[in-house]
Each structure stands twice: as C-alpha cells, then as structure tokens.
Write an enzyme that holds these catalytic residues in place. Structure first.
Site, PDB file in Angstrom:
ATOM      1  N   THR A  44       0.660  -1.114   0.060  1.00 30.08           N
ATOM      2  CA  THR A  44      -0.058   0.012   0.039  1.00 30.08           C
ATOM      3  C   THR A  44       0.811   1.304   0.090  1.00 30.08           C
ATOM      4  OG1 THR A  44      -0.134  -0.275   2.449  1.00 30.08           O
ATOM      5  CG2 THR A  44      -1.940  -1.307   1.108  1.00 30.08           C
ATOM      6  N   VAL A  46       0.953   4.488   1.651  1.00 28.18           N
ATOM      7  CA  VAL A  46       1.737   5.020   2.430  1.00 28.18           C
ATOM      8  C   VAL A  46       2.729   3.936   3.258  1.00 28.18           C
ATOM      9  CG1 VAL A  46       1.145   6.271   4.657  1.00 28.18           C
ATOM     10  CG2 VAL A  46      -0.346   6.589   2.594  1.00 28.18           C
ATOM     11  N   CYS A  47       2.281   2.689   3.426  1.00 26.00           N
ATOM     12  CA  CYS A  47       3.157   1.936   4.115  1.00 26.00           C
ATOM     13  C   CYS A  47       4.641   1.616   3.333  1.00 26.00           C
ATOM     14  CB  CYS A  47       2.577   0.558   4.376  1.00 26.00           C
ATOM     15  SG  CYS A  47       1.102   0.473   5.137  1.00 26.00           S
ATOM     16  N   ALA A  48       4.643   1.804   2.060  1.00 26.97           N
ATOM     17  CA  ALA A  48       5.556   1.683   1.161  1.00 26.97           C
ATOM     18  C   ALA A  48       6.557   2.981   1.506  1.00 26.97           C
ATOM     19  CB  ALA A  48       5.358   1.567  -0.388  1.00 26.97           C
ATOM     20  N   MET A  51       8.057   2.608   4.807  1.00 26.06           N
ATOM     21  CA  MET A  51       9.272   1.571   5.014  1.00 26.06           C
ATOM     22  C   MET A  51      10.322   2.146   4.242  1.00 26.06           C
ATOM     23  SD  MET A  51       8.451  -0.751   7.041  1.00 26.06           S
ATOM     24  CE  MET A  51       7.375   0.657   7.779  1.00 26.06           C
TER      25      MET A  51
END
Length: 155
Positions: A44, A46-48, A51
């Site tokens: 996803t 925002v998660c990318a 990280m």
C-alpha cells in the site's frame, strides 16, 4: 482498545521472522535502541513510503545505535517480494502473520475489525524500556524527522 505500551515500562519480548525467514528476537537487541515501525499492510502507498523512509535513513539509524524494524501482519513471502519491489536491503520487515497479529495484540495496537495493526512507532532504549510511542491515522505518513529527533535526544 487500551494501549498496553507505556513510556518508561519494559516492552514485552517477541520472536518474529523477517523477509529472509530469519528469526528476530527483540531482546537480542539489548544494548541498542530499537524502532518498531508498525504499518497496516504491505503493498500500500503510505506503508511503502513509511518503509522506504526507514531504508533511506539506515546509516543515520546505525549512527544513533538504533535498529529499525518494519512490522505488519503480512506473511513472509509477501514481505520478501515487497522488500525486493521497494529496493529495501538494510531494513528487516518482520511478519506478525501467525498467530495473526499476536505482537500487535500484545502491544494493544491490533485493529480487530480490519485484521491489521495500527500505524504506530514504538522506540525502546538500550534496556528495552519504552521511550516513545505514537499511533497515526491510517492514511498519515509518520514523520521520520520526529523519530530521528527522539533518537538524538536519547543518545
């Protein structure tokens, strides 16, 4: 759901596997600060970004005696493919897949209805005491500068 993470308290230990299937034991990190960067789901946007911000700052984390981990409920094969897709080579992505969300549940940040963890950052010091804890709205990218400032303050 009540938070089980309290500033100044010793964090509960865990063992999880990373994207390379290697076991990570939290208490093996004693003597270093640890950033536990929880994100709801791999793959996803925002998660990318969350990280990638860890990966881009890996040298700074090392200089601050800090080990960052990305944690979500995704299974190891997904974590491995996602790390490769993002070009992440330094940061370990931990799989809180089975028992599903057990670490997130232990820390009081598991969202039962959605089956994922909250977006949250937890920083522990060299003696496994919590020095920072913050939850974020699911769509909000955590401010990496804020995390780095906390780490610098606790040198």
């Amino acid at each position: 759901m009540t938070n089980k993470i309290k500033i100044g308290e010793t964090i509960q230990d865990f063992r999880l596997r990373d994207q390379k299937r290697e076991e990570v034991h939290l208490y093996d990190q004693k003597g270093k600060k640890v950033l536990l960067s929880f994100h709801p789901l791999a793959w996803t946007q925002v998660c990318a970004q969350q990280m990638k911000s860890l990966e881009e700052n890996h040298e700074l984390f090392a200089g601050l005696n800090t080990v960052p981990f990305g944690i979500s409920v995704d299974p190891m094969p997904s974590k491995k493919a996602w790390a490769r897709e993002l070009g992440v080579t330094y940061i370990k992505f931990l799989s809180d897949f089975w028992p599903h969300g057990e670490v997130a549940r232990t820390y009081g940040i598991f969202k039962e209805k959605e089956g994922v963890s909250e977006r949250a950052n937890i920083i522990i010091d060299e003696n496994q005491k919590v020095i920072y804890f913050k939850k974020y709205p699911g769509h909000e990218l955590p401010d990496i500068k804020e995390i780095i400032d906390v780490l610098k303050k606790h040198q």
